[in-house]
Enzyme design. Sequence first.
Site, PDB file in Angstrom:
ATOM      1  N   ARG A  67      30.654  40.093  50.410  1.00 51.24           N
ATOM      2  CA  ARG A  67      30.496  41.031  49.437  1.00 51.24           C
ATOM      3  C   ARG A  67      31.680  42.272  49.756  1.00 51.24           C
ATOM      4  O   ARG A  67      32.420  42.622  48.950  1.00 51.24           O
ATOM      5  CB  ARG A  67      29.213  41.758  49.111  1.00 51.24           C
ATOM      6  CG  ARG A  67      28.980  42.784  47.880  1.00 51.24           C
ATOM      7  CD  ARG A  67      29.194  42.276  46.762  1.00 51.24           C
ATOM      8  NE  ARG A  67      29.170  43.241  45.573  1.00 51.24           N
ATOM      9  CZ  ARG A  67      28.503  43.086  44.463  1.00 51.24           C
ATOM     10  NH1 ARG A  67      27.844  41.732  43.823  1.00 51.24           N
ATOM     11  NH2 ARG A  67      28.603  43.906  43.659  1.00 51.24           N
ATOM     12  N   ASN A 109      32.113  56.296  35.320  1.00 46.78           N
ATOM     13  CA  ASN A 109      31.464  55.147  34.703  1.00 46.78           C
ATOM     14  C   ASN A 109      30.989  55.346  33.368  1.00 46.78           C
ATOM     15  O   ASN A 109      30.553  56.598  33.281  1.00 46.78           O
ATOM     16  CB  ASN A 109      30.544  54.598  35.658  1.00 46.78           C
ATOM     17  CG  ASN A 109      29.612  53.377  35.084  1.00 46.78           C
ATOM     18  OD1 ASN A 109      30.197  52.218  34.594  1.00 46.78           O
ATOM     19  ND2 ASN A 109      28.354  53.373  35.271  1.00 46.78           N
ATOM     20  N   HIS A 111      27.662  54.534  30.847  1.00 40.82           N
ATOM     21  CA  HIS A 111      26.418  53.678  30.906  1.00 40.82           C
ATOM     22  C   HIS A 111      25.766  54.019  29.607  1.00 40.82           C
ATOM     23  O   HIS A 111      25.578  55.028  29.295  1.00 40.82           O
ATOM     24  CB  HIS A 111      25.437  54.093  31.923  1.00 40.82           C
ATOM     25  CG  HIS A 111      24.212  53.264  32.253  1.00 40.82           C
ATOM     26  ND1 HIS A 111      24.121  52.202  32.667  1.00 40.82           N
ATOM     27  CD2 HIS A 111      22.750  53.869  31.875  1.00 40.82           C
ATOM     28  CE1 HIS A 111      22.692  51.843  32.420  1.00 40.82           C
ATOM     29  NE2 HIS A 111      22.081  52.989  32.119  1.00 40.82           N
ATOM     30  N   ASP A 143      28.531  57.301  42.496  1.00 39.88           N
ATOM     31  CA  ASP A 143      28.379  57.409  43.857  1.00 39.88           C
ATOM     32  C   ASP A 143      27.735  56.137  44.380  1.00 39.88           C
ATOM     33  O   ASP A 143      27.869  55.231  43.892  1.00 39.88           O
ATOM     34  CB  ASP A 143      27.310  58.706  43.883  1.00 39.88           C
ATOM     35  CG  ASP A 143      26.032  58.480  43.459  1.00 39.88           C
ATOM     36  OD1 ASP A 143      25.278  59.321  43.476  1.00 39.88           O
ATOM     37  OD2 ASP A 143      25.741  57.434  43.045  1.00 39.88           O
TER      38      ASP A 143
HETATM   39  C1  GRF Z   1      29.254  49.492  27.494  1.00 41.63           C
HETATM   40  O1  GRF Z   1      28.154  49.880  26.396  1.00 41.63           O
HETATM   41  C2  GRF Z   1      28.878  49.599  28.695  1.00 41.63           C
HETATM   42  O2  GRF Z   1      28.249  51.002  28.799  1.00 41.63           O
HETATM   43  C3  GRF Z   1      27.987  48.847  29.208  1.00 41.63           C
HETATM   44  O3  GRF Z   1      28.506  47.340  28.537  1.00 41.63           O
HETATM   45  C4  GRF Z   1      29.222  47.848  27.474  1.00 41.63           C
HETATM   46  C5  GRF Z   1      30.713  47.384  27.577  1.00 41.63           C
HETATM   47  O4  GRF Z   1      31.352  47.450  26.373  1.00 41.63           O
HETATM   48  N1  GRF Z   1      27.882  48.621  30.719  1.00 41.63           N
HETATM   49  P1  GRF Z   1      32.857  46.859  26.310  1.00 41.63           P
HETATM   50  O5  GRF Z   1      32.830  45.906  27.111  1.00 41.63           O
HETATM   51  O6  GRF Z   1      33.344  48.370  26.352  1.00 41.63           O
HETATM   52  O7  GRF Z   1      32.769  46.565  24.719  1.00 41.63           O
END
Ligand code: GRF
Length: 202
Positions: A67, A109, A111, A143
Amino acid sequence: RRLVVLVSGSGTNLQALLDEIGAAGVGAYGAEVVAVGADRGGIEGLARAERAGLPTFVCRVGDFATRQEWDAALAEAVAAHEPDLVVSAGFMKIVGKEFLARFGGRFVNTHPALLPSFPGAHGVRDALAYGARVTGCTVHFVDDGVDTGPIIAQGVVEVRDEDDESALHERIKEVERRLLVEVVGRLARNGYRIEGRKVVIQ
Ligand code: GRF
């Protein structure tokens, strides 16, 4: 400002950035996407990048003995494009020490939940299962934890009784795409400071 965007799926957040930059112009927006990377091939997110004429790269965990070697290779692949800001837009891998050593503090990021609630790979499903009445999305700096970095902005989305995971996720993504475009532009144009858990955008 130079952006490298990391994707793992459909890439609609990437597309929102490309559309905004295309409409506003790089100068006005303050940034341009210079490359798109993924942890897997054959995804729509990479196809979107190719249609936009952007360089792409794929870094598969399975191609590396450890990894840690994957993490170093991903950092190298990103660094080759000399980004000012790296944006994880649906990138579904947790980066390691080397990546964070090089890009921590400029790695953002998005989320699909209101952190610190419902971190991890199933934030939408978890909020729905919990019976949350509101959920939403969070744009934060990455982070060394999972979805634990300093929060930059959040958007709230009502949960409806008839929602299933995909309906709720689609509604979240409508808010998320606008939030990501707005936040990345402000970070790029204004500059920012991270003070503990606070993010100050000049
Ligand atoms: C987004 O909602 C992101 O937050 C989550 O997966 C989705 C990705 O969507 N982790 P896309 O690939 O940008 O359409």
